[in-house]
Design a protein around this motif. Sequence first.
Motif, mmCIF file in Angstrom:
data_model
loop_
_atom_site.group_PDB
_atom_site.id
_atom_site.type_symbol
_atom_site.label_atom_id
_atom_site.label_comp_id
_atom_site.label_asym_id
_atom_site.label_seq_id
_atom_site.Cartn_x
_atom_site.Cartn_y
_atom_site.Cartn_z
ATOM 1 N N GLY A 25 0.781 -1.079 0.005
ATOM 2 C CA GLY A 25 0.033 -0.067 -0.136
ATOM 3 C C GLY A 25 0.722 1.322 -0.018
ATOM 4 N N ILE A 26 2.231 1.241 -0.148
ATOM 5 C CA ILE A 26 3.066 2.276 -0.017
ATOM 6 C C ILE A 26 3.471 2.502 -1.299
ATOM 7 N N GLU A 27 3.401 3.603 -2.110
ATOM 8 C CA GLU A 27 3.896 4.159 -3.289
ATOM 9 C C GLU A 27 5.494 4.725 -3.410
ATOM 10 N N HIS A 46 5.225 -8.404 -2.261
ATOM 11 C CA HIS A 46 4.292 -8.188 -3.303
ATOM 12 C C HIS A 46 4.404 -7.028 -4.033
ATOM 13 N N CYS A 47 4.651 -6.766 -5.497
ATOM 14 C CA CYS A 47 4.968 -5.542 -6.013
ATOM 15 C C CYS A 47 4.082 -5.649 -7.032
ATOM 16 N N THR A 48 3.405 -4.201 -7.079
ATOM 17 C CA THR A 48 2.435 -3.843 -8.227
ATOM 18 C C THR A 48 2.727 -2.538 -8.854
ATOM 19 N N PHE A 49 2.434 -2.244 -9.933
ATOM 20 C CA PHE A 49 2.995 -0.874 -10.516
ATOM 21 C C PHE A 49 1.706 0.010 -11.060
ATOM 22 N N PRO A 62 -5.251 0.299 -1.958
ATOM 23 C CA PRO A 62 -5.610 -0.743 -0.971
ATOM 24 C C PRO A 62 -4.224 -1.739 -0.831
ATOM 25 N N ILE A 63 -4.216 -2.526 -0.105
ATOM 26 C CA ILE A 63 -2.831 -3.228 0.069
ATOM 27 C C ILE A 63 -3.227 -4.476 -0.833
#
Length: 192
Positions: free
Chosen positions: A150-152, A174-177, A189-190
């Motif tokens: 949840g931290i950008e 877990h990493c999302t872009f 959201p986490i």
Amino acid sequence: MMYESGETPGSGDADDLVPIIMWVLSQAGLVSAEVEADYMWGLLLPSASSGEASYYLEAFHSAIHALKNLMPSPESSPGNSLDSVKQDFSVVSDHGIMKIVIPDEKNGSIVTRTLPIRPGTTTREVCKMMAHKLKVTNPQDYGLYKLVDGIESLLTDNECPQKVKTDLTTHGFHCTFAFKRIDAKIAWPILS
């Protein structure tokens, strides 16, 4: 304005395009596809590096890369149907494509887009493709962020997002872009 009127994010993305190109390549038996793709990259004019030609060439290269790394599932048949390619492609979804979340500020929602990418694609190149794909009128105001718990964090222009994701994944994160306006404040959201 981020989207043209009536256009919705998510239409016609690499989730559909790359498997189709993979199927065509498998049917054509083109053994020199990778060399051809590299040759086309060399011919691409710098002025076209963020346009449609670049996007479709990225999709072509992504399909080649995914085919090279394709490991058939035990239940897949030797047939060459498009459905089997799409099913098998999901097994190697990190090869050749990149999923990016985008906040839709008009509707207060988050949408996911998929981009075809080559190995070693930089943040700058991803941002150019996203700006073109979304028809962003002020691309300098947008950036690519990594989202971890949840931290950008804003990625620098020369970072390779796929390498960042691989490094974080090997350490259990877990990493999302996300592609968003730099000054936009989003409560992410986490994601897991």
